[in-house]
Design a protein around this motif. Structure first.
Motif, PDB file in Angstrom:
ATOM      1  N   ASN A 135       3.423  13.402   4.875  1.00 56.35           N
ATOM      2  CA  ASN A 135       2.062  13.194   5.127  1.00 56.35           C
ATOM      3  C   ASN A 135       1.803  11.519   5.306  1.00 56.35           C
ATOM      4  O   ASN A 135       0.704  11.063   4.901  1.00 56.35           O
ATOM      5  N   VAL A 136       2.775  10.832   5.939  1.00 53.23           N
ATOM      6  CA  VAL A 136       2.488   9.340   6.059  1.00 53.23           C
ATOM      7  C   VAL A 136       1.561   9.208   6.925  1.00 53.23           C
ATOM      8  O   VAL A 136       0.776   8.113   7.103  1.00 53.23           O
ATOM      9  N   GLU A 170      -1.126  10.760   7.794  1.00 54.92           N
ATOM     10  CA  GLU A 170      -2.416  11.187   7.155  1.00 54.92           C
ATOM     11  C   GLU A 170      -2.848   9.877   6.164  1.00 54.92           C
ATOM     12  O   GLU A 170      -4.043   9.627   6.268  1.00 54.92           O
ATOM     13  N   TYR A 171      -1.918   9.575   5.502  1.00 56.79           N
ATOM     14  CA  TYR A 171      -2.032   8.547   4.447  1.00 56.79           C
ATOM     15  C   TYR A 171      -2.559   6.976   5.237  1.00 56.79           C
ATOM     16  O   TYR A 171      -3.323   6.461   4.782  1.00 56.79           O
ATOM     17  N   SER A 197      -9.558  10.894  11.707  1.00 55.63           N
ATOM     18  CA  SER A 197      -8.652  11.723  11.268  1.00 55.63           C
ATOM     19  C   SER A 197      -8.532  12.752  12.478  1.00 55.63           C
ATOM     20  O   SER A 197      -9.327  13.154  13.089  1.00 55.63           O
ATOM     21  N   ASN A 205       0.940   9.441  -3.777  1.00 56.85           N
ATOM     22  CA  ASN A 205       1.138   9.835  -2.600  1.00 56.85           C
ATOM     23  C   ASN A 205       1.787   8.852  -1.716  1.00 56.85           C
ATOM     24  O   ASN A 205       1.741   9.251  -0.348  1.00 56.85           O
ATOM     25  N   ALA A 206       1.629   7.601  -1.989  1.00 50.99           N
ATOM     26  CA  ALA A 206       2.130   6.476  -1.154  1.00 50.99           C
ATOM     27  C   ALA A 206       3.804   6.160  -1.155  1.00 50.99           C
ATOM     28  O   ALA A 206       4.207   5.327  -0.897  1.00 50.99           O
ATOM     29  N   LYS A 229      -6.004   7.313   6.831  1.00 50.29           N
ATOM     30  CA  LYS A 229      -6.953   7.226   5.717  1.00 50.29           C
ATOM     31  C   LYS A 229      -7.092   5.860   5.288  1.00 50.29           C
ATOM     32  O   LYS A 229      -8.327   5.006   4.919  1.00 50.29           O
ATOM     33  N   ARG A 230      -5.968   5.141   4.993  1.00 51.15           N
ATOM     34  CA  ARG A 230      -5.895   3.822   4.264  1.00 51.15           C
ATOM     35  C   ARG A 230      -6.696   2.608   5.366  1.00 51.15           C
ATOM     36  O   ARG A 230      -7.202   1.750   4.897  1.00 51.15           O
ATOM     37  N   GLU A 268      -0.390   4.413  -5.076  1.00 52.84           N
ATOM     38  CA  GLU A 268      -0.757   5.838  -5.197  1.00 52.84           C
ATOM     39  C   GLU A 268       0.515   6.560  -5.471  1.00 52.84           C
ATOM     40  O   GLU A 268       1.482   6.214  -4.674  1.00 52.84           O
ATOM     41  N   ASP A 290       0.924  -1.219   0.063  1.00 54.92           N
ATOM     42  CA  ASP A 290      -0.133   0.002   0.073  1.00 54.92           C
ATOM     43  C   ASP A 290       0.872   1.216  -0.029  1.00 54.92           C
ATOM     44  O   ASP A 290       0.409   2.312  -0.376  1.00 54.92           O
ATOM     45  N   MET A 291       2.192   1.186   0.433  1.00 56.34           N
ATOM     46  CA  MET A 291       2.927   2.188   0.313  1.00 56.34           C
ATOM     47  C   MET A 291       4.452   1.790   0.343  1.00 56.34           C
ATOM     48  O   MET A 291       4.578   0.726   0.801  1.00 56.34           O
TER      49      MET A 291
END
Length: 532
Positions: free
Chosen positions: A256-257, A259-260, A269, A234-235, A263-264, A232, A207-208
């Motif tokens: 922004n790890v 936040e990701y 939040s 941003n991942a 969300k994932r 993605e 995923d990242m």
């Protein structure tokens, strides 16, 4: 129900999976999320206790007495938690448990196989930690590199874990290396592409992707990795080399790890707060004044062998507002005491075996004669006792570890260790209480009459020499509650001379430096100022 973040590694080993996982955990902690961690080591050893430090680095000891991988130390320091020994899962533990169950008939005549029995046991061990900790997020780091034959059952187990726990509850983070070729003048993404392809072949889709590199990589390169590795944009996270490992959470946070991840994993939040961590990093990056500390050991070629001591010295230096410079001095050779003249303090770490003892004893003698602050840990304390005894009428004083026939065994094996046959997990391990004598350097450091510290040893101060050595100036500043075990020693008429049988380095934190290390650093700084 806990959610899981599984961290895998690709391309090469030692790229920092442990620091990366710990940093993700630190970021999640800044959101107010409760985090715990698991380190999976695919080797067949049951624990890390019998591993050579040259091969595997430091053996970290937990409160409950498990000898574990050094990454658990990173997790405890970054997350400011105390982990149990169950948090280090090895192939040895898994197979041992499965064989025990098979012998008891728990599998009801089934043919015991990797799938499902081994993978089920792995998942059971992971879920056990989740249940015991009641954490919101469980970090699971799988040691080694994707493609290693040893790690295949663990990768299969976590693949199954995502199917069973649900897509929203299990996330995969893959840490890779992006090399820069000077000859070509560019970064190369092929190693990351192949590593991700290898991971996908096991049924795991990351995923990242966190890209380790010597220098920062740019946006087009991230886009290329995202495109070819099917994640993605941003991942794709870049984590270049930094001067301090404690900077990594701040770097990942800027990408922004946090936040990701929220969300994932479909988590609420929240507003992160890394201000305290930023202060810690700032204090650790202080450049002056510099305090020079010499570590006299036999594994100095590999700093990871003393990683908790190194980090504890940094924590203490930051606490008093100085920078520590460490000179790694090989105790295996005869010490050139002239080289010790530029040092403000000396530290003798723990260890086993006779190699390097002569150099350590020379360092003790130098400290006593030159009044240089000396900190001895475990074997270091035992060397302090041996050399003090030799300087005070017992020329042949020794430890029975090095000379079983010595006439003056000031250090001797613990009675309960005499009949021990197996080496693994049989020492005095884990946390034990210690009573601290008032009016001593130890009490001045702790400001407590009772403390709990972690141990890892078989030999101890021989009580037959207790009274006579005290008469000659040795101070016993810490003992077990029953007064049978000497835990700390000091020396009269010395600016700072303290040895402890336990390992205080395992409990130091960047936001809470260990009091003995702070006291030692203060004494070394005073010594520096007095010399100038």
């Amino acid at each position: 129900m806990s959610k899981y973040i599984v961290v895998t590694g690709g391309v090469v080993s030692s790229i920092g999976k442990g620091i990366t996982a710990a940093s993700i955990g630190r970021i999640l902690r800044s959101y107010g999320i409760d985090v715990t961690a698991i380190k999976i080591d695919p080797y067949l050893n049951w624990d890390s206790g019998t591993l050579n430090p040259y091969q595997h680095g430091e053996v970290f000891v937990t409160e409950d007495g498990m000898e574990t991988d050094l990454d658990l130390g990173h997790y405890e320091r970054f997350l400011d938690v105390e982990l149990s020994g169950d948090s280090n899962i090895t192939t040895g533990k898994v197979y041992s448990s499965v064989i025990d169950k098979e012998r008891k008939g728990d599998y009801l005549g089934s043919c015991v196989q990797i799938i499902p029995h081994i993978t089920d046991e792995i998942k059971s061990m992971i879920r056990k930690i989740s249940s015991k900790s009641d954490a919101d997020v469980v970090l699971v780091e799988i040691g080694g590199t994707v493609g290693d034959i040893e790690s295949q059952p663990f990768l299969e187990a976590v693949r199954q874990l995502r199917n069973e726990e649900g897509h929203d509850n299990v996330m995969f983070v893959h840490v890779t290396y992006v090399p820069y070729l000077n000859a070509a003048g560019e970064f190369k993404t092929k190693p990351t592409q192949h590593s991700t392809k290898e991971l996908r072949s096991t049924g795991i889709i990351p995923d990242m992707i966190i890209c380790r590199s010597e220098l920062s990589i740019d946006a087009p390169l991230k886009q290329k990795i995202a495109h070819f590795c099917d994640v993605e944009r941003n991942a794709v996270i870049n984590c270049p080399d930094v001067s301090s490992i404690y900077e990594v959470p701040l770097i990942l946070s800027k990408e922004n790890v946090g936040e990701y991840v929220l969300k994932r994993l479909k988590m609420e939040s929240r507003q992160p707060d890394l201000k305290d961590w930023q202060k810690i990093v700032k204090s650790l990056k202080k450049e002056e004044p510099v305090v020079n500390i010499g570590i006299i050991g036999k594994y100095v070629e590999l700093e990871d062998a003393y990683i908790s001591i190194r980090e504890s010295l940094k924590h203490a230096a930051a606490n008093i507002g100085v920078k520590v410079h460490i000179d790694w001095i090989n105790a295996g050779n005869s010490l050139d005491t002239n080289k010790l003249g530029g040092l403000d303090g000396l530290l003798i770490p723990g260890g086993f075996g006779e190699r390097g003892i002569s150099g350590k004893l020379e360092a003790v003698k130098y400290s006593i004669e030159q009044k240089v602050p000396l900190f001895g840990i475990c074997l270091g304390m035992q060397c302090m006792v041996i050399e003090f005894a030799r300087l005070n009428g017992f020329e042949d004083a020794n430890s029975t570890e090095f000379d079983p026939e010595t006439k003056n065994p000031v250090i001797d094996i613990m009675p309960e260790q005499i009949k021990v046959e197996y080496m693994g997990g049989t020492m005095r391990l884990g946390s034990y209480p210690c009573n601290v004598k008032t009016g001593t350097q130890a009490y001045e450091a702790y400001q407590k009459k009772s403390v709990d510290e972690r141990h890892r040893h078989r030999f101890e101060f021989n009580n037959e020499y207790r009274e006579i050595l005290q008469e000659k100036g040795l101070i016993i500043s810490g003992v077990s509650p029953n007064d049978l075990l000497v835990e700390m020693i000091e020396l009269k008429d010395h600016p700072w001379f303290l040895g402890c049988q336990f390992h205080p380095e395992f409990k130091s934190r960047p936001n809470n430096a260990h009091p003995i290390f702070v006291s030692f650093m203060n004494a070394s700084f005073e010594n520096k100022k007095n010399k100038s």
